[in-house]
Write a protein that holds these residues in place. Structure first.
Motif, PDB file in Angstrom:
ATOM      1  N   LYS A  43      -8.444  -4.321 -17.983  1.00  0.00           N
ATOM      2  CA  LYS A  43      -7.528  -3.671 -17.044  1.00  0.00           C
ATOM      3  C   LYS A  43      -6.181  -4.395 -17.050  1.00  0.00           C
ATOM      4  CE  LYS A  43      -7.869  -4.648 -12.661  1.00  0.00           C
ATOM      5  NZ  LYS A  43      -8.286  -4.758 -11.245  1.00  0.00           N
ATOM      6  N   HIS A  44      -6.214  -5.702 -17.032  1.00  0.00           N
ATOM      7  CA  HIS A  44      -4.967  -6.476 -17.046  1.00  0.00           C
ATOM      8  C   HIS A  44      -4.207  -6.232 -18.359  1.00  0.00           C
ATOM      9  CE1 HIS A  44      -6.248  -9.539 -13.732  1.00  0.00           C
ATOM     10  NE2 HIS A  44      -6.484  -8.297 -13.399  1.00  0.00           N
ATOM     11  N   GLY A  72      -8.226  -2.883  -6.442  1.00  0.00           N
ATOM     12  CA  GLY A  72      -8.327  -3.054  -7.888  1.00  0.00           C
ATOM     13  C   GLY A  72      -9.776  -3.014  -8.380  1.00  0.00           C
ATOM     14  N   HIS A  73     -10.705  -3.459  -7.528  1.00  0.00           N
ATOM     15  CA  HIS A  73     -12.107  -3.480  -7.915  1.00  0.00           C
ATOM     16  C   HIS A  73     -12.618  -2.077  -8.272  1.00  0.00           C
ATOM     17  CE1 HIS A  73     -16.090  -5.228  -8.078  1.00  0.00           C
ATOM     18  NE2 HIS A  73     -16.546  -4.255  -7.318  1.00  0.00           N
ATOM     19  N   ARG A  83       0.485  -3.991 -10.339  1.00  0.00           N
ATOM     20  CA  ARG A  83       1.023  -4.212 -11.686  1.00  0.00           C
ATOM     21  C   ARG A  83       0.634  -3.079 -12.628  1.00  0.00           C
ATOM     22  NH1 ARG A  83      -0.365  -9.687 -10.861  1.00  0.00           N
ATOM     23  NH2 ARG A  83       1.517 -10.900 -10.474  1.00  0.00           N
ATOM     24  N   GLY A 140      -4.502  -4.574  -3.160  1.00  0.00           N
ATOM     25  CA  GLY A 140      -5.133  -5.830  -3.556  1.00  0.00           C
ATOM     26  C   GLY A 140      -6.394  -5.572  -4.350  1.00  0.00           C
ATOM     27  N   GLY A 189       0.558  -7.188  -3.959  1.00  0.00           N
ATOM     28  CA  GLY A 189      -0.833  -7.118  -4.403  1.00  0.00           C
ATOM     29  C   GLY A 189      -0.898  -6.973  -5.914  1.00  0.00           C
ATOM     30  N   GLY A 190      -1.835  -7.708  -6.519  1.00  0.00           N
ATOM     31  CA  GLY A 190      -1.934  -7.762  -7.976  1.00  0.00           C
ATOM     32  C   GLY A 190      -2.108  -6.397  -8.623  1.00  0.00           C
ATOM     33  N   ALA A 191      -2.814  -5.482  -7.945  1.00  0.00           N
ATOM     34  CA  ALA A 191      -3.130  -4.202  -8.576  1.00  0.00           C
ATOM     35  C   ALA A 191      -1.906  -3.291  -8.700  1.00  0.00           C
ATOM     36  CB  ALA A 191      -4.258  -3.507  -7.812  1.00  0.00           C
ATOM     37  N   GLY A 245      -9.593  -5.454  -3.079  1.00  0.00           N
ATOM     38  CA  GLY A 245     -10.596  -4.629  -2.406  1.00  0.00           C
ATOM     39  C   GLY A 245     -10.056  -3.803  -1.263  1.00  0.00           C
ATOM     40  N   SER A 268      -2.198  -3.156 -18.408  1.00  0.00           N
ATOM     41  CA  SER A 268      -0.941  -3.144 -17.652  1.00  0.00           C
ATOM     42  C   SER A 268       0.224  -3.533 -18.563  1.00  0.00           C
ATOM     43  CB  SER A 268      -0.994  -4.133 -16.482  1.00  0.00           C
ATOM     44  OG  SER A 268      -1.890  -3.681 -15.512  1.00  0.00           O
ATOM     45  N   ASP A 291       2.108 -11.226  -6.245  1.00  0.00           N
ATOM     46  CA  ASP A 291       1.124 -12.225  -5.793  1.00  0.00           C
ATOM     47  C   ASP A 291       1.740 -13.201  -4.795  1.00  0.00           C
ATOM     48  OD1 ASP A 291      -0.785 -11.292  -7.598  1.00  0.00           O
ATOM     49  OD2 ASP A 291       0.002 -12.579  -9.197  1.00  0.00           O
ATOM     50  N   THR A 324      -8.433 -11.241   0.161  1.00  0.00           N
ATOM     51  CA  THR A 324      -9.827 -10.839  -0.047  1.00  0.00           C
ATOM     52  C   THR A 324     -10.314 -11.312  -1.412  1.00  0.00           C
ATOM     53  OG1 THR A 324      -9.280  -8.843   1.154  1.00  0.00           O
ATOM     54  CG2 THR A 324     -11.393  -8.868   0.048  1.00  0.00           C
ATOM     55  N   SER A 325      -9.460 -11.172  -2.421  1.00  0.00           N
ATOM     56  CA  SER A 325      -9.897 -11.645  -3.738  1.00  0.00           C
ATOM     57  C   SER A 325      -9.191 -12.914  -4.182  1.00  0.00           C
ATOM     58  CB  SER A 325      -9.753 -10.555  -4.798  1.00  0.00           C
ATOM     59  OG  SER A 325      -8.712  -9.700  -4.497  1.00  0.00           O
ATOM     60  N   ASN A 326      -7.927 -13.080  -3.765  1.00  0.00           N
ATOM     61  CA  ASN A 326      -7.194 -14.281  -4.167  1.00  0.00           C
ATOM     62  C   ASN A 326      -6.380 -14.819  -3.008  1.00  0.00           C
ATOM     63  OD1 ASN A 326      -7.751 -14.207  -7.103  1.00  0.00           O
ATOM     64  ND2 ASN A 326      -6.639 -12.273  -6.980  1.00  0.00           N
TER      65      ASN A 326
HETATM   66  P1  ADP Z   1      -6.152  -9.575  -2.499  1.00  0.00           P
HETATM   67  O1  ADP Z   1      -4.929  -9.376  -1.685  1.00  0.00           O
HETATM   68  O2  ADP Z   1      -7.233  -8.578  -2.226  1.00  0.00           O
HETATM   69  O3  ADP Z   1      -6.663 -10.968  -2.504  1.00  0.00           O
HETATM   70  P2  ADP Z   1      -4.593  -9.532  -4.968  1.00  0.00           P
HETATM   71  O4  ADP Z   1      -3.292  -9.094  -4.425  1.00  0.00           O
HETATM   72  O5  ADP Z   1      -4.689 -10.906  -5.490  1.00  0.00           O
HETATM   73  O6  ADP Z   1      -5.780  -9.221  -4.002  1.00  0.00           O
HETATM   74  O7  ADP Z   1      -4.957  -8.497  -6.115  1.00  0.00           O
HETATM   75  C1  ADP Z   1      -6.100  -8.653  -6.873  1.00  0.00           C
HETATM   76  C2  ADP Z   1      -6.275  -7.424  -7.725  1.00  0.00           C
HETATM   77  O8  ADP Z   1      -5.134  -7.268  -8.557  1.00  0.00           O
HETATM   78  C3  ADP Z   1      -7.485  -7.544  -8.611  1.00  0.00           C
HETATM   79  O9  ADP Z   1      -8.178  -6.316  -8.632  1.00  0.00           O
HETATM   80  C4  ADP Z   1      -6.843  -7.829  -9.967  1.00  0.00           C
HETATM   81  O10 ADP Z   1      -7.656  -7.388 -11.039  1.00  0.00           O
HETATM   82  C5  ADP Z   1      -5.585  -7.013  -9.859  1.00  0.00           C
HETATM   83  N1  ADP Z   1      -4.579  -7.426 -10.834  1.00  0.00           N
HETATM   84  C6  ADP Z   1      -4.005  -8.642 -10.961  1.00  0.00           C
HETATM   85  N2  ADP Z   1      -3.174  -8.651 -12.014  1.00  0.00           N
HETATM   86  C7  ADP Z   1      -3.239  -7.411 -12.572  1.00  0.00           C
HETATM   87  C8  ADP Z   1      -2.640  -6.787 -13.705  1.00  0.00           C
HETATM   88  N3  ADP Z   1      -1.800  -7.443 -14.497  1.00  0.00           N
HETATM   89  N4  ADP Z   1      -2.953  -5.499 -13.960  1.00  0.00           N
HETATM   90  C9  ADP Z   1      -3.814  -4.823 -13.186  1.00  0.00           C
HETATM   91  N5  ADP Z   1      -4.411  -5.343 -12.123  1.00  0.00           N
HETATM   92  C10 ADP Z   1      -4.133  -6.632 -11.808  1.00  0.00           C
END
Ligand code: ADP
Ligand code: MG
Length: 661
Positions: A252-253, A211-212, A321, A182, A317-319, A184, A256, A344, A13-15
């Motif tokens: 936010k990053h 994460g949004h 972290r 993730g 999922g990035g969030a 969203g 973490s 990721d 959805t975002s990446n």
């Molecule tokens: P999706 O599966 O929705 O495409 P991702 O798995 O790529 O999403 O996650 C994206 C989310 O992870 C975003 O909200 C981003 O800000 C968050 N994110 C990525 N790295 C970090 C971090 N180091 N700390 C906190 N949030 C993170």
């Protein structure tokens, strides 16, 4: 070299991220043209160019009406929720633009023979899976299959843990939970991994949490601080708000990795530095992580498991972290969340492994690890019945959500009245017991029943739900040779012709112009017409007598039919059969605490309280006022419906419909 062609695409959805299987049989993350492993799922429709990824995200705040983001959320809808330069594009066309960029990166590294698996969330229905496959087609990808993200993630971890390699240490059977937070969306899935077998046990999630939402809390915090300092609110200006979001994501990053960060807010020539500690950040977002905790508790209960049954909690999922996520999960489950694989990368790596496996199966190459993937249905499927006690319509679930596919179920109903001549089988998708809260996805009628059938005559309805997403509904009236078969297949969204036309636009280097021309040609009026016609039904159906060839029927009605309303009654055990061995107790819909033979017991005439369904001819005797009232109601609704339909059609196609005045 067969192995070097297998590619996995995590279309997020975002990446998005891509992995491929190298010559040694290991997965490798693919670097895009910018040198990154992650490609933001953002598309900027410029005049002369379609820009995808980091650059599009960076420019988003400058051209809000040219940028498409979060498009995956709209998959399955006729058009993307926001107009792009005043035009409405189908979401799969925008996804195709992202995939086309990924394809170019794949070409550069893996070469032109690459074959891909694309991942989708476990809760995606067939319509959205098909839309995803169509996007792959429009991007010119050679698509092997679509696979669920949590299944792919489990494969990605399986590889890292040495679980999939024939030489790796056998870890035996275990249940894992994939926790995917993730940008969203939040998804959680329980899977059972056994040598050669990956079985989804249950899946749940929150499509409006990611994460949004953490970003938004920081944005509001900083905007309030700015307002206190300067008496103005940067959220009032879309450009300033967009920049503030970018600052919040960075902070936010940072939080973490460190315990404090500073947001620099600039608006209307004024500046404000807003410090935030990790502690304050965690406090202002504690309820968000709590929502995920609630969901996974529900999920565990749905699968009938305890935390002690779960061997690993895989973070995806990035969030994930954010330190607060692991901490809360540890508190809740007693498990140490597993970060063996970069959050990721797990999904793309697993998809690549799956692609390699499919290639081997199809082309007879060396498979390495072999496995069977079993999925579950993510939405309950049922039939509308009538509760004989209250005369209320109820949704009788035949195949509860989280049933392993393929699945079969049979339910016994009864005719409602003496001498009933027809029975309506209205097929529903959804968890509610109220049909109005479910999606009406198909309908078939058993007609011309012999005269004089006694009230309470048995009617058998069976569902067969294949792995291909096709649902076959059978209605049978024993002793009468009356039977109907309804084949339901998800409406395909774009037509084949539409897909091949859009493909040209996606491949074009003419920027937005290519899409604009196509919008006129391909969509024309149908976009509006489709938007009106589809909300009730994502399925198309073909209805046929068992022996007759299939024919297309008009779109499914969501209103009960006037005279043939159905009846049915009497519940019998819902028998859900899976040809595959069942593992631990699976989750089930609220009406069916368990299945696999242990459902409700009731005879046709045992007056059991719950029940049932199908059609009905207007009952002769009972409750005449109720039925007269209903008939008048139906008549009025039909008249209003026809009039509204006529007006809508005349408005959409002026001059093409006959006038009656
Ligand atoms: P999706 O599966 O929705 O495409 P991702 O798995 O790529 O999403 O996650 C994206 C989310 O992870 C975003 O909200 C981003 O800000 C968050 N994110 C990525 N790295 C970090 C971090 N180091 N700390 C906190 N949030 C993170
Ligand atoms: Mg993801």
């Amino acid at each position: 070299m067969a192995d070097a062609r297998a590619v996995g695409i995590d279309l997020g959805t975002s990446n998005s991220a891509v992995a491929w299987v190298d010559a040694s049989g290991q997965t490798t993350m693919l670097r895009n043209a910018e040198g990154d492993i992650i490609t933001p799922s953002v598309v900027l429709f410029d005049d002369s160019e379609v820009i995808v990824g980091k650059e599009a995200r960076r420019l988003a705040h400058l051209y809000p009406d040219r940028v498409a983001e979060w498009v995956k959320r709209d998959m399955g809808q006729p058009v993307y929720s926001r107009p792009i330069r005043g035009e409405r594009l189908p979401p799969e066309v925008i996804q195709a633009c992202i995939l086309r960029k990924l394809k170019a990166d794949i070409l550069a590294t893996v070469g032109p023979t690459a074959k891909a698996v694309i991942t989708v969330p476990a809760y995606f229905d067939e319509l959205r899976r098909k839309a995803t496959a169509d996007a792959g087609e429009m991007a010119g990808l050679s698509l092997l299959d679509i696979v669920n993200e949590p299944t792919a993630a489990a494969l990605g971890f399986g590889e890292a843990l040495g679980y999939l390699s024939p030489l790796g240490k056998p870890l035996g059977e275990m249940v894992v939970m994939v926790y995917d937070l993730g940008g969203g969306t939040f998804d959680a899935t329980l899977l059972r991994l056994a040598p050669g077998d990956i079985r989804t046990l249950a899946t749940d999630g929150d499509v409006q949490l990611g994460g949004h939402d953490w970003d938004t809390r920081l944005v509001n915090y900083a905007a309030e601080a700015f307002r206190q300092a300067h008496g103005r609110d940067p959220r009032d200006d879309p450009g300033a708000l967009s920049r503030l979001y970018a600052t919040a994501v960075e902070a936010k990053h940072t939080l973490s990795a460190r315990t404090r960060a500073t947001l620099r807010v600039e608006y209307a020539g004024l500046t404000c530095e807003v410090p935030v500690t990790r502690e304050a950040f965690e406090e202002m977002t504690a309820d968000l992580v709590e929502r995920t905790a609630y969901t996974i508790r529900q999920l565990l209960a749905a699968a009938g498991l305890q935390w002690s049954d779960v061997a690993r909690l895989l973070l995806v999922g990035g969030a994930t972290r954010m330190p607060m996520v692991s901490r809360r999960l540890h508190e809740l489950t007693g498990l140490t969340p597993d970060r063996t694989v970069n959050p990721d990368e797990a999904v793309a790596r697993g998809a690549a492994i799956y692609a390699k496996y499919l290639l081997a199966v199809r082309e007879g190459g060396p498979a390495g690890a072999t496995f069977k993937v079993t999925n579950v249905n993510s939405h309950s499927l049922g039939v509308e019945g009538i509760d004989p006690q209250t005369y209320r319509k109820v949704n009788i679930v035949l195949i509860p959500r989280n049933t392993p596919l393929p699945a079969k179920a049979v339910e016994r109903f009864m005719t409602k009245t003496e001498g009933q001549r027809s029975i309506v089988i209205q097929v529903l998708e959804g968890e509610s017991s109220l049909p109005g809260e479910c999606m009406a996805i198909g309908r078939t009628v058993i007609r011309d029943l012999p005269a004089g059938l006694p009230k309470g005559w048995p009617v058998e309805v069976s569902f067969e739900y294949g792995e291909n997403g096709r649902l076959t509904v059978r209605g049978q009236v024993p002793g009468t040779h009356r039977e109907v078969v309804l084949d339901l297949e998800r409406d395909v969204g774009l037509s084949n012709e539409g897909i091949s036309r859009w493909k040209q636009a996606v491949a074009s280097t003419a920027g937005f112009d290519a899409f604009e021309n196509m919008i006129q040609e391909v969509l024309n009026v149908p976009v509006a017409a489709k938007a009106v016609a589809t909300p009730n039904s994502a399925w198309s159906s073909s209805l046929a007598a068992p022996s007759a060839p299939r024919r297309e029927v008009p779109p499914i009605q969501s209103q009960p039919m006037p005279l043939d309303a159905p009846v049915v009654s009497g519940p019998t055990p819902a028998r859900v059969e899976s040809p595959l061995p069942l593992g631990a107790p699976l989750g089930s819909g609220p009406e069916f605490p368990s299945h696999g033979g242990a459902g409700r017991t009731a005879g046709l005439d045992d007056g059991a309280p719950t029940f049932v369904p199908l059609a009905d001819a207007p009952p002769a005797g009972s409750n005449p006022l109720r039925w007269v009232g209903s008939l008048i109601g139906y008549g009025l609704s039909a008249a209003v419906g026809i009039a509204a339909g006529y007006l809508l059609i005349s408005w959409l196609f002026p001059g093409r419909v006959p006038r009656f005045w």
